[in-house]
Design an enzyme around this catalytic site. Structure first.
Site, short mmCIF file in Angstrom:
data_model
loop_
_atom_site.label_atom_id
_atom_site.label_comp_id
_atom_site.label_asym_id
_atom_site.label_seq_id
_atom_site.Cartn_x
_atom_site.Cartn_y
_atom_site.Cartn_z
N SER A 148 3.99 9.58 -5.04
CA SER A 148 2.71 8.91 -5.26
C SER A 148 2.68 7.59 -4.50
CB SER A 148 2.53 8.63 -6.75
OG SER A 148 3.46 7.64 -7.15
N LYS A 149 1.53 6.95 -4.55
CA LYS A 149 1.34 5.68 -3.86
C LYS A 149 2.45 4.69 -4.19
CE LYS A 149 -3.58 5.36 -3.06
NZ LYS A 149 -4.82 4.98 -3.69
N ARG A 150 2.94 4.78 -5.41
CA ARG A 150 3.95 3.81 -5.85
C ARG A 150 5.21 3.85 -4.98
NH1 ARG A 150 5.59 4.44 -11.68
NH2 ARG A 150 3.52 5.36 -11.80
N GLY B 216 5.34 3.95 -1.94
CA GLY B 216 5.13 3.12 -0.75
C GLY B 216 5.11 3.89 0.56
#
Ligand code: GLU
Length: 484
Positions: free
Chosen positions: A255-257, A259
């Site tokens: 996910s976006k987390r 990076g």
């Protein structure tokens, strides 16, 4: 057999997730491997999720990665329009929805928000699910017509019986059978007249003659409803390939987390698009041998979709970096320099031969931003500890280093040609006269001119770039530090 036709059908909702890029790549490879056609279709029926600029991201990604489509909004192939909001204006979705209504496979629903909100919800596998209770299925033809004539807002729902089962086939998962009672009468046409994503997807894949569909396995749960639509129309469904989830190193959905979940993130972090494409090809697919490095053309030749695996694919950032490093090593120097120059200029402002610096780092970096840490000492000699002059293997100590630097200083001051080769010859001569090992002389010199343990080149290579004046000044500085 009909010609293989695949499509990439992104929704313009933001950056290009690695998972979407993988679907696009596999679709492209399946088509090209079979000498078929690869199409781009923009799925923008969900107006709420639409993000300004996202269509440009799609085009940019496809151009960067070399996934050239044969047909799409910008390339008519006779199956257009290729943007769903434009297709809607042709009335195609409504026409097919009405056909299903006539067949009893769909029905008008006039329930308002309040009534829908009052429906029972159930928790299935941690998710709240509300199944529509078929309230409007019992409306008579006259009631429906009266409601329509009165302009009452409506949706059209798929009519799925409460009894029996539905079976669909996926290339990786085989036949999957589900109880119909678990399937919701999903909306096909929304109250704003737009088709839902699921309905438009089926109508379009069929009318655009798509033979193979590759998508993430988050769509597996909708697949039985798709199958029922194909069956209701009497259409043959395409070959479905639902790809395994891509996870991060902690086995959580990428996910976006993390990076680095999108293609744009990776480009910003200094990756080459060819390396990213190569790496993503291996996220769920593998060739017969253990080969890992493939150009896009080689992938086209090798890609057999029967070798796609259904076990989750772990996105290994370290491995991607390694692969990128391999691509950088193999890269043509001119192109490398073009991409490396901005990073070099960030660190070096003095007048130096930047191409020589680039050539030194080319084999040492994995991603472009690595360049900075390799070359920072060129601009200015960093603070360093004289303990660095001591090197066991080179048999050097602070004393021997001081003696060597004092010896070679006048030799270098007298040296006119400060090229790497000439300097090397001069120093070899000194090494020969002294009867010592190369490292005994080169180590203290390299330390003095760089102040670093690790450098992208040897002493004479560094001195050539630094130039005579700066090199001499740094050696003098080394001498005075060692004298203290
Ligand atoms: N528009 C869908 C998405 O972006 C496509 C899914 C599919 O390929 O069917 O996820």
């Amino acid at each position: 057999m009909s010609k293989v036709r695949t499509r990439f059908a992104p929704s313009p909702t933001g950056r290009m997730h690695v998972g979407n890029l993988r679907s696009a790549l596999y679709e492209f490879l399946i088509a090209k491997h079979a000498g078929g056609e690869f199409m781009l279709r923009i799925e923008d029926t969900d107006q709420e999720r639409y993000v300004e600029g996202a269509v440009d991201i799609i085009y940019h990604t496809m151009a960067e990665t070399g996934l050239v489509h044969d047909e799409g909004p910008d390339k008519d192939g006779g199956y257009g329009p290729y943007v769903q909001s434009e297709r809607m204006k042709t009335g195609i979705y409504m026409k097919y929805a009405k056909e299903l209504v006539d067949k009893g496979e769909a029905y008008y629903c006039f329930c308002d928000k309040e009534r829908l909100a009052s429906l029972k919800t159930e928790v299935v596998e941690g998710k709240e699910i509300t199944l529509y209770d078929k309230h409007c299925l019992s409306l008579s033809k006259e009631e429906v017509e009266a409601n329509l004539a009165a302009g009452k807002p409506f949706v059209i729902r798929q009519n799925i019986p409460n009894e029996g089962t539905t079976t669909f086939h996926d290339e990786l998962y085989g036949d999957i059978t589900v109880e119909n009672a678990e399937l919701d009468d999903m909306i096909l046409i929304k109250s704003d007249g737009y088709p839902t994503y699921n309905f438009a997807n089926v109508v379009d894949d069929h009318t655009m003659n798509i033979t193979h569909v590759v998508r993430g396995n988050e769509y597996l749960s909708s697949a039985p409803k798709y199958q029922r639509l194909y069956d209701a129309f009497g259409w043959e469904s395409p070959v479905y390939i639902h790809l395994p989830l891509i996870t991060d190193e902690n086995h959580k959905k990428l996910s976006k987390r993390s990076g680095h979940s999108s293609f744009e993130d990776l480009l910003e972090q200094g990756f080459l698009s060819e390396a990213v494409v190569n790496y993503i090809a291996l996220l769920g697919w593998s060739p017969e041998d253990n080969r890992e490095i493939f150009t896009l053309d080689e992938l086209i030749k090798e890609f057999d979709y029967h070798r796609i695996s259904k076990s989750p694919a772990v996105f290994d950032y370290t491995k991607l970096k390694w692969m990128n490093g391999e691509y950088i090593k193999a890269m043509d120097f001119e192109r490398f320099y073009e991409m490396a120059e901005p990073y070099i200029r960030e660190v070096i402002h003095k007048d130096m031969d930047l191409k020589k610096i680039a050539a030194m780092v080319k084999t040492r970096i994995e991603v472009f931003p690595d360049i900075r840490e390799h070359i920072d000492f060129f601009e200015e000699l960093p603070e360093y500890d004289t303990a660095m002059y001591t090197h066991k293997k080179m048999k050097t100590t602070e004393e021997t280093s001081l003696a060597v630097l004092c010896d070679v200083l006048p030799i270098l001051e007298a040296q006119e040609d400060f090229s790497n080769d000439a300097l090397y010859q001069t120093l070899l001569k000194y090494v020969g006269e002294k009867g010592v090992k190369n490292g005994y002389v080169m180590w203290p010199l390299r330390t003095a001119v760089s102040g670093k343990q690790m450098t992208p080149g040897g002493a004479t290579e560094l001195m050539e770039v630094l130039g005579k004046e700066e090199s001499i000044a740094r050696i003098k500085k080394g001498i005075s530090m060692l004298q203290k």
